[in-house]
Scaffold this motif. Structure first.
Motif, PDB file in Angstrom:
ATOM      1  N   ASP A  79      70.876   9.275 -66.533  1.00  0.00           N
ATOM      2  CA  ASP A  79      70.338   8.846 -65.249  1.00  0.00           C
ATOM      3  C   ASP A  79      71.361   8.028 -64.479  1.00  0.00           C
ATOM      4  O   ASP A  79      72.170   7.307 -65.067  1.00  0.00           O
ATOM      5  CB  ASP A  79      69.065   8.020 -65.470  1.00  0.00           C
ATOM      6  CG  ASP A  79      67.992   8.826 -66.178  1.00  0.00           C
ATOM      7  OD1 ASP A  79      67.353   9.635 -65.511  1.00  0.00           O
ATOM      8  OD2 ASP A  79      67.811   8.643 -67.398  1.00  0.00           O
ATOM      9  N   LEU A  80      71.312   8.143 -63.164  1.00  0.00           N
ATOM     10  CA  LEU A  80      72.264   7.474 -62.289  1.00  0.00           C
ATOM     11  C   LEU A  80      71.688   6.180 -61.726  1.00  0.00           C
ATOM     12  O   LEU A  80      70.527   6.140 -61.316  1.00  0.00           O
ATOM     13  CB  LEU A  80      72.663   8.391 -61.135  1.00  0.00           C
ATOM     14  CG  LEU A  80      73.294   9.728 -61.506  1.00  0.00           C
ATOM     15  CD1 LEU A  80      73.630  10.514 -60.252  1.00  0.00           C
ATOM     16  CD2 LEU A  80      74.532   9.542 -62.369  1.00  0.00           C
ATOM     17  N   PHE A  81      72.527   5.141 -61.673  1.00  0.00           N
ATOM     18  CA  PHE A  81      72.166   3.854 -61.086  1.00  0.00           C
ATOM     19  C   PHE A  81      73.297   3.403 -60.164  1.00  0.00           C
ATOM     20  O   PHE A  81      74.412   3.906 -60.222  1.00  0.00           O
ATOM     21  CB  PHE A  81      71.945   2.803 -62.183  1.00  0.00           C
ATOM     22  CG  PHE A  81      70.732   3.065 -63.032  1.00  0.00           C
ATOM     23  CD1 PHE A  81      69.532   2.424 -62.783  1.00  0.00           C
ATOM     24  CD2 PHE A  81      70.783   3.976 -64.087  1.00  0.00           C
ATOM     25  CE1 PHE A  81      68.406   2.666 -63.565  1.00  0.00           C
ATOM     26  CE2 PHE A  81      69.669   4.227 -64.873  1.00  0.00           C
ATOM     27  CZ  PHE A  81      68.479   3.572 -64.607  1.00  0.00           C
ATOM     28  N   LEU A  82      73.001   2.421 -59.323  1.00  0.00           N
ATOM     29  CA  LEU A  82      73.987   1.852 -58.398  1.00  0.00           C
ATOM     30  C   LEU A  82      74.654   2.930 -57.547  1.00  0.00           C
ATOM     31  O   LEU A  82      75.874   3.032 -57.488  1.00  0.00           O
ATOM     32  CB  LEU A  82      75.040   1.040 -59.150  1.00  0.00           C
ATOM     33  CG  LEU A  82      74.550  -0.153 -59.967  1.00  0.00           C
ATOM     34  CD1 LEU A  82      75.725  -0.958 -60.484  1.00  0.00           C
ATOM     35  CD2 LEU A  82      73.609  -1.031 -59.173  1.00  0.00           C
ATOM     36  N   GLY A  83      73.831   3.734 -56.910  1.00  0.00           N
ATOM     37  CA  GLY A  83      74.380   4.747 -56.021  1.00  0.00           C
ATOM     38  C   GLY A  83      75.192   5.802 -56.738  1.00  0.00           C
ATOM     39  O   GLY A  83      76.087   6.401 -56.152  1.00  0.00           O
TER      40      GLY A  83
ATOM     41  N   MET B  93      65.405   7.837 -53.007  1.00  0.00           N
ATOM     42  CA  MET B  93      66.441   6.982 -52.433  1.00  0.00           C
ATOM     43  C   MET B  93      67.025   6.057 -53.490  1.00  0.00           C
ATOM     44  O   MET B  93      66.382   5.735 -54.471  1.00  0.00           O
ATOM     45  CB  MET B  93      65.857   6.137 -51.296  1.00  0.00           C
ATOM     46  CG  MET B  93      65.387   6.920 -50.090  1.00  0.00           C
ATOM     47  SD  MET B  93      64.738   5.824 -48.828  1.00  0.00           S
ATOM     48  CE  MET B  93      66.205   4.903 -48.377  1.00  0.00           C
ATOM     49  N   GLY B  94      68.259   5.620 -53.265  1.00  0.00           N
ATOM     50  CA  GLY B  94      68.830   4.549 -54.065  1.00  0.00           C
ATOM     51  C   GLY B  94      69.460   4.972 -55.368  1.00  0.00           C
ATOM     52  O   GLY B  94      70.010   4.164 -56.074  1.00  0.00           O
ATOM     53  N   TRP B  95      69.379   6.268 -55.720  1.00  0.00           N
ATOM     54  CA  TRP B  95      69.933   6.709 -56.984  1.00  0.00           C
ATOM     55  C   TRP B  95      69.409   5.847 -58.124  1.00  0.00           C
ATOM     56  O   TRP B  95      70.129   5.468 -59.032  1.00  0.00           O
ATOM     57  CB  TRP B  95      71.460   6.642 -56.964  1.00  0.00           C
ATOM     58  CG  TRP B  95      72.128   7.459 -55.923  1.00  0.00           C
ATOM     59  CD1 TRP B  95      72.212   7.194 -54.591  1.00  0.00           C
ATOM     60  CD2 TRP B  95      72.826   8.692 -56.112  1.00  0.00           C
ATOM     61  NE1 TRP B  95      72.921   8.168 -53.948  1.00  0.00           N
ATOM     62  CE2 TRP B  95      73.317   9.106 -54.857  1.00  0.00           C
ATOM     63  CE3 TRP B  95      73.094   9.480 -57.228  1.00  0.00           C
ATOM     64  CZ2 TRP B  95      74.044  10.263 -54.692  1.00  0.00           C
ATOM     65  CZ3 TRP B  95      73.829  10.632 -57.045  1.00  0.00           C
ATOM     66  CH2 TRP B  95      74.294  11.024 -55.801  1.00  0.00           C
ATOM     67  N   ILE B  96      68.130   5.517 -58.069  1.00  0.00           N
ATOM     68  CA  ILE B  96      67.562   4.629 -59.085  1.00  0.00           C
ATOM     69  C   ILE B  96      66.979   5.467 -60.204  1.00  0.00           C
ATOM     70  O   ILE B  96      65.920   6.057 -60.098  1.00  0.00           O
ATOM     71  CB  ILE B  96      66.459   3.739 -58.498  1.00  0.00           C
ATOM     72  CG1 ILE B  96      66.976   3.016 -57.268  1.00  0.00           C
ATOM     73  CG2 ILE B  96      65.968   2.748 -59.528  1.00  0.00           C
ATOM     74  CD1 ILE B  96      68.209   2.199 -57.500  1.00  0.00           C
ATOM     75  N   GLY B  97      67.704   5.540 -61.324  1.00  0.00           N
ATOM     76  CA  GLY B  97      67.215   6.291 -62.453  1.00  0.00           C
ATOM     77  C   GLY B  97      67.075   7.775 -62.170  1.00  0.00           C
ATOM     78  O   GLY B  97      66.252   8.439 -62.758  1.00  0.00           O
TER      79      GLY B  97
END
Length: 268
Positions: free
Chosen positions: A18-22, A1-5
């Motif tokens: 890596d993806l952050f902030l959705g 969840m959260g697209w955290i890293g």
């Protein structure tokens, strides 16, 4: 969840994207060693940045906190300093990757010997995610962990605080995220040096002791300290709580504040 890293690409040079902030932010970072997770995202979310503010990110790493802040606050400028030259290159690459080269710049520099371009008292905010661990035998520590970024080097926590205090302007704010078991050390450094201190615990789950704390303080004031209710990060299921999810995915946090200036989570 959260697209955290969330890793979306593995690069041939031993790096991942890596993806952050959705998914709104992409961060290129080493596949091994120090890797940004939620701490720099939460740090960036805690700053109450106004139009035209200048922010210094001490120990900027890959630039995650600086870029998350630039994304949320389009009218601020963020300068970072980072002692590891390979991370400086990555941080500036990440700023360009996300379209923030004009407002985010990371310089090679040591807080014990800062770059000339970083002037005393030049910043409205100074933020930092210092190394969490003390190690008397640094060589032994590096054999046990994947990254020396986790351990204090020449600069101890006291040096980080003193540098941040020198760099922030009068009435400016310093903000750190650190281990909860070093809160006493942090507060002892701040005692009678700053005011309007806010301690904001990050609770892993309901009923579990905090492992991380956000601490902010204002230079040149003597307003009493506040201990905030803080933020619970996870449900019993292991999922992020709704408020944490909103912060980490780029939404707003509806929590109230017990003082006129508590650590606030805004639109990321």
């Amino acid at each position: 969840m959260g697209w955290i890293g969330l890793s979306v690409e593995i690069l041939t040079a031993g790096q991942t994207v890596d993806l952050f902030l959705g998914g709104q932010i992409k961060i290129c970072q080493p596949a091994r060693g120090y890797r940004a997770a939620i701490d720099p995202v939460i740090l960036a979310a805690s700053l109450d940045v106004k139009v035209g503010d200048r922010v210094l990110d001490v120990g900027a790493g890959h630039g995650t906190a600086a870029i998350c802040l630039a994304h949320r606050a389009p009218d601020c400028t963020v300068v970072g300093i980072e002692i590891q030259s390979d991370l400086v290159k990555l941080a500036n690459h990440n700023a360009s990757l996300n379209g923030f080269s004009s407002r985010v710049e990371v310089m090679a520099g040591d807080l014990m010997r800062p770059p000339v371009a970083v002037g005393l008292g030049d910043f409205d905010h100074v933020m930092a995610n210092p190394p969490y661990l003390i190690c008397e035998n640094r060589k032994a520590a590096q054999e046990q962990v994947s990254s020396s970024s986790n351990f204090e080097g020449e600069a101890a926590l006291a040096d980080w605080f003193e540098f941040m205090l020198r760099m922030v302007c009068p009435k400016g704010i310093i903000t750190l995220i650190h281990r909860a078991d070093r809160l006493d050390e942090l507060l002892s450094l701040m005692f009678r040096r700053v005011g309007e201190i806010v301690v904001f615990p990050l609770w892993p789950r309901y009923g579990v002791a905090a492992k991380r704390v956000l601490v902010s303080a204002r230079k040149g004031v003597r307003t009493p300290m506040t201990v905030s209710a803080g933020l619970v990060m996870h449900e019993e299921s292991g999922n992020f709580t709704p408020v944490a999810e909103k912060i980490l995915c780029g939404g707003s946090n509806p929590m109230g504040t017990p003082t006129k200036r508590d650590i606030r989570f805004h639109d990321l």
